[in-house]
Design a protein around this motif. Structure first.
Motif, PDB file in Angstrom:
ATOM      1  N   VAL A  31      -3.551  -0.456   9.426  1.00 25.73           N
ATOM      2  CA  VAL A  31      -3.961  -1.411   8.388  1.00 25.73           C
ATOM      3  C   VAL A  31      -4.040  -0.711   7.043  1.00 25.73           C
ATOM      4  N   MET A  32      -4.547   0.505   7.018  1.00 23.54           N
ATOM      5  CA  MET A  32      -4.635   1.252   5.768  1.00 23.54           C
ATOM      6  C   MET A  32      -3.245   1.546   5.215  1.00 23.54           C
ATOM      7  N   TYR A  33      -2.326   1.965   6.084  1.00 23.57           N
ATOM      8  CA  TYR A  33      -0.964   2.261   5.629  1.00 23.57           C
ATOM      9  C   TYR A  33      -0.246   1.002   5.148  1.00 23.57           C
ATOM     10  N   ALA A  34      -0.565  -0.148   5.706  1.00 22.47           N
ATOM     11  CA  ALA A  34       0.040  -1.398   5.261  1.00 22.47           C
ATOM     12  C   ALA A  34      -0.591  -1.882   3.954  1.00 22.47           C
ATOM     13  N   ALA A  35      -1.851  -1.569   3.726  1.00 20.27           N
ATOM     14  CA  ALA A  35      -2.544  -2.043   2.525  1.00 20.27           C
ATOM     15  C   ALA A  35      -2.204  -1.212   1.292  1.00 20.27           C
ATOM     16  N   ILE A  36      -1.850   0.031   1.466  1.00 22.24           N
ATOM     17  CA  ILE A  36      -1.567   0.895   0.313  1.00 22.24           C
ATOM     18  C   ILE A  36      -0.396   0.378  -0.516  1.00 22.24           C
ATOM     19  N   PRO A  37       0.767   0.030   0.069  1.00 24.49           N
ATOM     20  CA  PRO A  37       1.850  -0.507  -0.777  1.00 24.49           C
ATOM     21  C   PRO A  37       1.496  -1.825  -1.443  1.00 24.49           C
ATOM     22  N   VAL A  38       0.728  -2.655  -0.746  1.00 25.32           N
ATOM     23  CA  VAL A  38       0.315  -3.933  -1.339  1.00 25.32           C
ATOM     24  C   VAL A  38      -0.536  -3.678  -2.577  1.00 25.32           C
ATOM     25  N   LEU A  39      -1.453  -2.744  -2.499  1.00 23.33           N
ATOM     26  CA  LEU A  39      -2.295  -2.429  -3.650  1.00 23.33           C
ATOM     27  C   LEU A  39      -1.503  -1.790  -4.778  1.00 23.33           C
ATOM     28  N   ILE A  40      -0.525  -0.962  -4.421  1.00 23.42           N
ATOM     29  CA  ILE A  40       0.279  -0.296  -5.448  1.00 23.42           C
ATOM     30  C   ILE A  40       1.108  -1.310  -6.224  1.00 23.42           C
ATOM     31  N   PHE A  41       1.702  -2.283  -5.533  1.00 23.83           N
ATOM     32  CA  PHE A  41       2.571  -3.247  -6.205  1.00 23.83           C
ATOM     33  C   PHE A  41       1.812  -4.446  -6.775  1.00 23.83           C
ATOM     34  N   ALA A  42       0.807  -4.931  -6.079  1.00 19.82           N
ATOM     35  CA  ALA A  42       0.093  -6.129  -6.524  1.00 19.82           C
ATOM     36  C   ALA A  42      -1.021  -5.808  -7.510  1.00 19.82           C
ATOM     37  N   GLY A  43      -1.546  -4.609  -7.481  1.00 24.65           N
ATOM     38  CA  GLY A  43      -2.659  -4.249  -8.366  1.00 24.65           C
ATOM     39  C   GLY A  43      -2.338  -4.405  -9.839  1.00 24.65           C
ATOM     40  N   PRO A  44      -1.261  -3.827 -10.333  1.00 18.65           N
ATOM     41  CA  PRO A  44      -0.936  -3.985 -11.756  1.00 18.65           C
ATOM     42  C   PRO A  44      -0.619  -5.429 -12.152  1.00 18.65           C
ATOM     43  N   ILE A  45      -0.031  -6.192 -11.244  1.00 18.37           N
ATOM     44  CA  ILE A  45       0.278  -7.587 -11.558  1.00 18.37           C
ATOM     45  C   ILE A  45      -1.005  -8.385 -11.733  1.00 18.37           C
ATOM     46  N   VAL A  46      -1.936  -8.204 -10.844  1.00 14.02           N
ATOM     47  CA  VAL A  46      -3.211  -8.917 -10.937  1.00 14.02           C
ATOM     48  C   VAL A  46      -3.978  -8.472 -12.179  1.00 14.02           C
ATOM     49  N   ALA A  47      -3.984  -7.177 -12.460  1.00 14.57           N
ATOM     50  CA  ALA A  47      -4.688  -6.676 -13.651  1.00 14.57           C
ATOM     51  C   ALA A  47      -4.054  -7.224 -14.922  1.00 14.57           C
ATOM     52  N   ASP A  48      -2.735  -7.319 -14.959  1.00 13.21           N
ATOM     53  CA  ASP A  48      -2.037  -7.857 -16.121  1.00 13.21           C
ATOM     54  C   ASP A  48      -2.400  -9.316 -16.328  1.00 13.21           C
ATOM     55  N   ARG A  49      -2.416 -10.077 -15.263  1.00  5.90           N
ATOM     56  CA  ARG A  49      -2.770 -11.499 -15.370  1.00  5.90           C
ATOM     57  C   ARG A  49      -4.206 -11.673 -15.844  1.00  5.90           C
ATOM     58  N   LEU A  50      -5.103 -10.855 -15.380  1.00  9.34           N
ATOM     59  CA  LEU A  50      -6.499 -10.972 -15.798  1.00  9.34           C
ATOM     60  C   LEU A  50      -6.677 -10.597 -17.268  1.00  9.34           C
TER      61      LEU A  50
END
Length: 75
Positions: A31-50
């Motif tokens: 689960v941790m290995y699957a969550a790391i790419p999601v956070l890497i790619f989705a994190g900046p998008i969510v921060a940009d939108r906010l």
């Protein structure tokens, strides 16, 4: 008189892990290995939108000159 026997060596058998503690399925690691790419790619998008949510859009206004007026015609 009863004498208790005091052992010079401590009982290390009580410190051993049971089989259930020793065996690990590795699901948490997956689960941790699957969550790391999601956070890497989705994190900046969510921060940009906010960050951009409260900003007003930037608008540039330009006016075009009418070519039939004011300019001398060449024939």
């Amino acid at each position: 008189m009863a004498s208790s026997q005091i052992s010079a060596k401590p009982d290390l058998g009580s410190l051993a892990h049971s089989d259930g503690q020793r065996k690990s399925s590795g699901m948490g690691r997956r689960v941790m290995y699957a969550a790391i790419p999601v956070l890497i790619f989705a994190g900046p998008i969510v921060a940009d939108r906010l960050c951009l949510r409260s900003q007003k859009p930037v608008v540039e206004v330009a006016s075009a000159a009418d070519p039939t007026r004011g300019a001398a015609r060449r024939c």
